[in-house]
Design a protein around this motif. Structure first.
Motif, short mmCIF file in Angstrom:
data_model
loop_
_atom_site.label_atom_id
_atom_site.label_comp_id
_atom_site.label_asym_id
_atom_site.label_seq_id
_atom_site.Cartn_x
_atom_site.Cartn_y
_atom_site.Cartn_z
N ASP A 75 5.90 35.98 40.86
CA ASP A 75 4.50 35.76 40.49
C ASP A 75 3.71 37.00 40.89
OD1 ASP A 75 1.87 35.02 40.18
OD2 ASP A 75 2.09 33.07 41.15
N LYS A 77 0.73 37.61 41.02
CA LYS A 77 -0.55 37.35 41.68
C LYS A 77 -0.41 36.68 43.04
CE LYS A 77 -3.10 36.94 37.30
NZ LYS A 77 -3.97 36.06 36.47
N ARG A 78 0.80 36.24 43.35
CA ARG A 78 1.01 35.55 44.62
C ARG A 78 1.17 36.56 45.75
NH1 ARG A 78 5.81 31.14 45.98
NH2 ARG A 78 5.11 30.67 48.11
N LEU A 79 0.37 36.40 46.82
CA LEU A 79 0.38 37.36 47.91
C LEU A 79 1.37 36.95 49.00
CD1 LEU A 79 -3.46 38.03 48.34
CD2 LEU A 79 -1.80 39.31 46.95
N THR A 191 6.23 44.31 39.93
CA THR A 191 6.11 44.53 41.37
C THR A 191 5.26 45.75 41.66
OG1 THR A 191 8.24 43.47 41.84
CG2 THR A 191 7.38 44.96 43.51
N HIS A 194 1.70 44.77 41.63
CA HIS A 194 1.30 43.72 42.57
C HIS A 194 0.23 44.25 43.51
CE1 HIS A 194 1.61 40.96 46.02
NE2 HIS A 194 2.05 40.07 45.13
N GLN A 196 -0.39 44.01 46.57
CA GLN A 196 0.01 44.45 47.91
C GLN A 196 1.00 45.61 47.89
OE1 GLN A 196 1.15 40.42 49.17
NE2 GLN A 196 -0.21 40.66 50.93
N THR A 222 6.66 42.03 49.19
CA THR A 222 7.37 41.08 48.32
C THR A 222 8.83 41.46 48.13
OG1 THR A 222 6.71 42.29 46.32
CG2 THR A 222 5.24 40.53 47.08
#
Length: 257
Positions: A75, A77-79, A191, A194, A196, A222
């Protein structure tokens, strides 16, 4: 009606013996954790698994399948979890495929980050130019494939911002990194984008120390640790699969944490 030849029976004990031998190798440890179980090997048919090349081909197929599954589940958007300064691991451990005495000595004044591939701006970047870009910080956990983890404070440039500055083709499949310690790895574009994922220039508020990757590393909470390259010297945006130092030896390419 003709009866289908059932072929030779599988030798279960030989299968498990050969699989255990292959999975005991350092370059196969990740498969044991993320790619397969010994019980599942008894379901394989159509190849002589007691032959070493056959085992390797099977492991590679499972790894590629695992890459696809991880990519599908990722995902963008998932942190990853973040932590407080009180939770930082002190000292943060050194980790590489060589001893700490072999950390490369890179001259920051002469440093030039090379950019190539599917980008519109291929001008090299000095360290001073990179430090002038917008910076952010994160306190995140580094997870090593060997089973340990540590929390660190990292500062640097959001990688998505940098990719836009160089006019990268954001529909490309891969980003390849070559490093000053002869390491290299590659990541997928989702990625890379992303929030982060960071071109890291500092650690705990100070210029990134050599043992942690000076002049620059890629920080991705991640991903597992071996996907986070240090001493980055060049970045290439490409649609050609680039592999990596450990990935070419059998480690899972996607490497999600």
């Amino acid at each position: 009606m003709f009866k289908k030849n059932p072929g030779p029976a599988l030798d279960t004990e030989s299968i498990l013996k050969d699989a255990r031998r292959e999975l005991a190798l350092p370059s196969r440890r990740l498969f044991a954790k993320r790619a397969l179980t010994l019980g599942g090997l008894s379901l394989l048919t159509g190849c002589n698994i007691t032959d070493e090349p056959s085992v390797n081909r099977m492991l590679e197929r499972i790894s590629r399948m695992n890459d696809g599954v991880q990519g599908w589940l990722f995902d963008p958007k998932r942190l990853a979890p973040t932590y407080t300064q009180a939770e930082i691991t002190r000292p943060f451990p050194f980790n590489a495929f060589y001893a700490i005495e072999e950390v490369p000595d890179i001259d920051g004044g002469d440093y030039r980050l090379e950019v190539s591939g599917l980008v519109t701006n291929k001008q090299p970047w000095t360290l001073e130019q990179l430090h002038r870009l917008p910076q952010n910080e994160q306190i995140t956990r580094h997870i090593c494939v060997e089973g340990w983890s540590a929390i660190g404070r990292w500062g640097g440039v959001p990688f998505s911002y940098f990719l836009k500055q160089i006019g990268a083709d954001l529909s490309a499949k891969y980003i390849d990194f070559k490093c000053g310690d002869d390491y290299h790895t590659s990541i997928d574009m989702p990625t890379a984008l992303h929030p982060q994922t960071q071109l890291t220039l500092t650690y705990d508020g100070q210029i990134l120390p050599p043992k942690y990757g000076f002049p620059m590393k890629l920080r991705m909470p991640t991903k597992l640790g071996y996907k986070n390259p240090k001493h980055i010297m060049s970045i290439e945006v490409t649609n050609k699969y680039p592999g990596g130092y450990w990935e070419d030896q059998g480690y899972n390419w996607f490497g999600g944490a």
